[in-house]
Scaffold this motif. Structure first.
Motif, short mmCIF file in Angstrom:
data_model
loop_
_atom_site.label_atom_id
_atom_site.label_comp_id
_atom_site.label_asym_id
_atom_site.label_seq_id
_atom_site.Cartn_x
_atom_site.Cartn_y
_atom_site.Cartn_z
N ASP A 1 0.87 -1.18 0.00
CA ASP A 1 0.00 0.00 0.00
C ASP A 1 0.91 1.22 0.00
O ASP A 1 1.38 1.66 1.06
N ILE B 1 2.77 0.81 3.66
CA ILE B 1 2.70 -0.44 4.41
C ILE B 1 2.86 -1.62 3.46
O ILE B 1 2.23 -1.67 2.40
N SER C 1 2.47 -5.84 3.50
CA SER C 1 1.84 -6.89 4.30
C SER C 1 2.09 -8.25 3.65
O SER C 1 1.97 -8.39 2.44
N SER D 1 -1.12 -11.93 9.48
CA SER D 1 -0.64 -10.85 8.62
C SER D 1 0.51 -10.14 9.31
O SER D 1 0.36 -9.62 10.42
N ASP E 1 2.82 -6.98 9.02
CA ASP E 1 2.79 -5.67 8.38
C ASP E 1 4.02 -4.86 8.80
O ASP E 1 4.41 -4.89 9.97
N ASP F 1 6.23 -0.95 8.09
CA ASP F 1 6.27 0.41 7.55
C ASP F 1 7.42 0.47 6.54
O ASP F 1 8.56 0.17 6.87
#
Length: 102
Positions: free
Chosen positions: A22, A27, A29, A78, A80, A82
């Motif tokens: 994203d 992000i 994932s 999940s 995730d 940064d």
């Protein structure tokens, strides 16, 4: 996308089902599938995921915690991370079983 598969003596295995990026939220994932083909139940299973660039170099590491994994069951987690400060874009992920709690 690279799919990782790791089998352990405990009967646990992990597969990366998908990696999504994203860019608006910065992000990455990884959706990981953990299967318990052994005979022991686990209260918790922690998976470690390395997020890699197109050259296969790890640029970020994240994790996910799964709970109550009985023999014969499959669970999904999940991881995730940064990616706002990552120089090269994330291209894939590889996950492995970290810690388990019987």
């Amino acid at each position: 996308m690279i799919i990782a598969f790791v089998a352990l003596a405990s009967g646990l295995s992990v597969t990366v089902d998908s990696v999504t990026i994203d860019n608006r939220r910065h992000i990455a994932s990884a959706i990981a599938r953990v299967t318990n083909s052994g005979t022991n139940a686990f209260d918790s299973v922690f998976i470690n995921c390395a997020f890699m660039n197109s050259a296969g170099t790890a640029v970020k590491v994240g994790g996910a915690l799964l709970s109550n994994l009985a023999p014969g069951e499959t669970a999904f987690g999940s991881a995730d991370v940064d990616i706002s400060l990552v120089a090269a874009p994330v291209a894939s992920a590889s996950c492995r079983i970290g810690l388990t709690q019987p």
